[in-house]
Design a protein around this motif. Structure first.
Motif, PDB file in Angstrom:
ATOM      1  N   ASN A   1       9.340  -4.856  -0.686  1.00 38.81           N
ATOM      2  CA  ASN A   1       8.054  -5.497  -0.895  1.00 38.81           C
ATOM      3  C   ASN A   1       8.181  -6.613  -1.935  1.00 38.81           C
ATOM      4  N   THR A   2       7.304  -7.596  -1.836  1.00 38.89           N
ATOM      5  CA  THR A   2       7.198  -8.640  -2.856  1.00 38.89           C
ATOM      6  C   THR A   2       5.946  -8.371  -3.674  1.00 38.89           C
ATOM      7  N   ILE A   3       6.147  -8.131  -4.983  1.00 39.64           N
ATOM      8  CA  ILE A   3       5.054  -7.682  -5.850  1.00 39.64           C
ATOM      9  C   ILE A   3       5.066  -8.576  -7.085  1.00 39.64           C
TER      10      ILE A   3
ATOM     11  N   ASN B   1       7.447  11.810  -2.218  1.00 40.47           N
ATOM     12  CA  ASN B   1       8.345  11.421  -1.128  1.00 40.47           C
ATOM     13  C   ASN B   1       7.898  10.140  -0.428  1.00 40.47           C
ATOM     14  N   THR B   2       7.391   9.213  -1.211  1.00 39.41           N
ATOM     15  CA  THR B   2       7.023   7.900  -0.689  1.00 39.41           C
ATOM     16  C   THR B   2       8.240   6.980  -0.735  1.00 39.41           C
ATOM     17  N   LEU B   3       8.423   6.204   0.314  1.00 34.37           N
ATOM     18  CA  LEU B   3       9.453   5.169   0.338  1.00 34.37           C
ATOM     19  C   LEU B   3       8.782   3.813   0.157  1.00 34.37           C
ATOM     20  N   ILE B   4       9.160   3.101  -0.917  1.00 36.41           N
ATOM     21  CA  ILE B   4       8.645   1.761  -1.177  1.00 36.41           C
ATOM     22  C   ILE B   4       9.833   0.813  -1.128  1.00 36.41           C
ATOM     23  N   ARG B   5       9.914   0.009  -0.082  1.00 39.53           N
ATOM     24  CA  ARG B   5      11.122  -0.788   0.151  1.00 39.53           C
ATOM     25  C   ARG B   5      10.776  -2.233   0.530  1.00 39.53           C
TER      26      ARG B   5
ATOM     27  N   ASN C   1       4.822   8.930   2.970  1.00 40.26           N
ATOM     28  CA  ASN C   1       4.374   7.641   3.487  1.00 40.26           C
ATOM     29  C   ASN C   1       5.427   6.569   3.211  1.00 40.26           C
ATOM     30  N   THR C   2       5.425   5.516   4.030  1.00 43.55           N
ATOM     31  CA  THR C   2       6.391   4.430   3.925  1.00 43.55           C
ATOM     32  C   THR C   2       5.650   3.118   3.705  1.00 43.55           C
ATOM     33  N   VAL C   3       6.071   2.383   2.669  1.00 41.49           N
ATOM     34  CA  VAL C   3       5.468   1.089   2.333  1.00 41.49           C
ATOM     35  C   VAL C   3       6.598   0.070   2.336  1.00 41.49           C
ATOM     36  N   ILE C   4       6.619  -0.808   3.331  1.00 37.58           N
ATOM     37  CA  ILE C   4       7.801  -1.662   3.523  1.00 37.58           C
ATOM     38  C   ILE C   4       7.397  -3.085   3.898  1.00 37.58           C
ATOM     39  N   GLY C   5       7.964  -4.054   3.208  1.00 36.02           N
ATOM     40  CA  GLY C   5       7.833  -5.454   3.587  1.00 36.02           C
ATOM     41  C   GLY C   5       6.477  -6.071   3.359  1.00 36.02           C
TER      42      GLY C   5
ATOM     43  N   ILE D   1       2.843   4.583   8.014  1.00 32.29           N
ATOM     44  CA  ILE D   1       3.719   3.432   7.773  1.00 32.29           C
ATOM     45  C   ILE D   1       2.842   2.219   7.481  1.00 32.29           C
ATOM     46  N   ILE D   2       3.077   1.614   6.306  1.00 31.38           N
ATOM     47  CA  ILE D   2       2.343   0.416   5.891  1.00 31.38           C
ATOM     48  C   ILE D   2       3.361  -0.715   5.832  1.00 31.38           C
TER      49      ILE D   2
END
Length: 339
Positions: free
Chosen positions: A160-162, A154-158, A128-132, A102-103
């Motif tokens: 985020n500010t990019i 199966n990565t969750l990218i939720r 893996n999870t990439v959040i916030g 979790i990132i």
């Protein structure tokens, strides 16, 4: 600092500079790394063959390789509330079968010198999870916000500010599949907000994609297939909202809510989703009680592209369809359908 075959240990309030690796976890578990400064090393923090560790409130800036490297079967680690800025390659890199990490709520803006460099770079690792996270302002050539590649599945990218990265906001390539990209704010990136190349079955939904050169790009000759674009606001691109130069494989454009759905079905359009004009929802696309509308007037025709977005679609209305209406009709361009 090195943890080898260690468990239930902590590194707290250290300042570490001038080393090959600032903090190294190897064959260890349940290690807590908190409130350390790990800057101006070759590599800030390295986690190898280590599980269930917590990395939080650290600063790992200005390292000559990575701020944080997670590698070789390192699973279930929590990376939260850290700063990984101005590292010469990637801010955070996850590789070699490192899964279920979790990132969350980190800042990562690298000073890239290599192609494919990113704030967060994941390859050959799943679930893996990439959040916030804040993934902004990487001004070097070929610098991305997030890169998924080489079976990063199966990565969750939720959420985020990019923004303001020189290359792509999010790049999904080389058989990274079955990922969910949702509720991100992706703006002002130099090439495109999202890039899809040789990747399939990704769901890209509820993102705000604005002010990029291209909103979403399917790479020329790339085998991007079965990807779903759902309820994204794609607007104010200096080029196209969607540029599809792929291999004529089918991808899907859908807008829906509790009142109904518009799902494009024309395979000529689905095989080339190239669109110029703001895809705003609600806005140019509206689904409300007993009303579904699509403003085709805002869409122009890119050079050498036959307009296809004003094409056949399945339209579904939900709930009390027609309640209170005497004459229920369906219009297209102001004309009764079927006339």
């Amino acid at each position: 600092i090195k943890f080898h075959n260690a468990t239930n240990s902590i590194a707290l309030n250290n300042s570490l500079t001038g080393s090959d690796i600032g903090i190294f976890l190897n064959l260890s578990s349940n290690i807590t790394i908190v409130n350390n400064s790990v800057s101006i090393n070759d590599l800030g923090i390295r986690i190898s063959r280590s599980d269930n560790d917590t990395i939080e409130y650290n600063i790992a800036n200005l390292n000559s390789l990575f701020g944080l490297q997670i590698e070789v079967d390192s699973d279930n680690n929590l990376i939260r509330n850290n700063t990984f800025n101005s590292n010469v390659n990637n801010g955070i890199i996850i590789i070699l079968n490192s899964d279920h990490n979790i990132i969350e709520n980190n800042s990562a803006s690298p000073a890239c010198t290599t192609t494919g460099c990113a704030g967060i770079n994941i390859s050959s690792s799943t679930n893996n999870t990439v959040i916030g996270n804040m993934l902004n302002s990487c001004n070097q050539p070929n610098c991305n916000g997030i890169v998924l590649s080489s079976r990063a599945n199966n990565t969750l990218i939720r959420n985020n500010t990019i923004s303001s990265n020189n290359y792509y906001g999010i790049s999904i390539t080389t058989n990274a599949q079955d990922n969910i990209i949702e509720e991100n704010k992706i703006s002002s990136n130099g090439q495109s907000g999202i890039l899809l190349n040789d990747t399939g079955n990704n769901t890209i939904r509820n993102n705000d994609i604005s002010g990029n050169t291209i909103g979403i790009r399917f790479v020329e000759g790339g085998n991007a297939h079965g990807n779903i674009l759902l309820n994204n606001n794609i607007s104010q691109s200096s080029g196209l909202e969607i540029l599809d130069s792929g291999l004529n494989t089918l991808n899907y454009l859908i807008y829906n809510n509790s009142f109904g759905e518009i799902r494009w079905t024309n395979e000529s359009f689905l095989a080339n989703l190239t669109t110029e004009g703001d895809l705003t929802f609600p806005g140019n696309i509206t689904i409300s009680n007993n009303l579904t509308s699509f403003n085709t007037e805002v869409f122009s025709t890119p050079a050498a592209i036959t307009p296809r977005i004003n094409s056949s679609a399945n339209i579904t209305l939900r709930g009390g369809v027609g309640a209170g209406l005497v004459n229920l009709v369906i219009l297209r361009d102001g004309t009764l359908c079927g006339d």
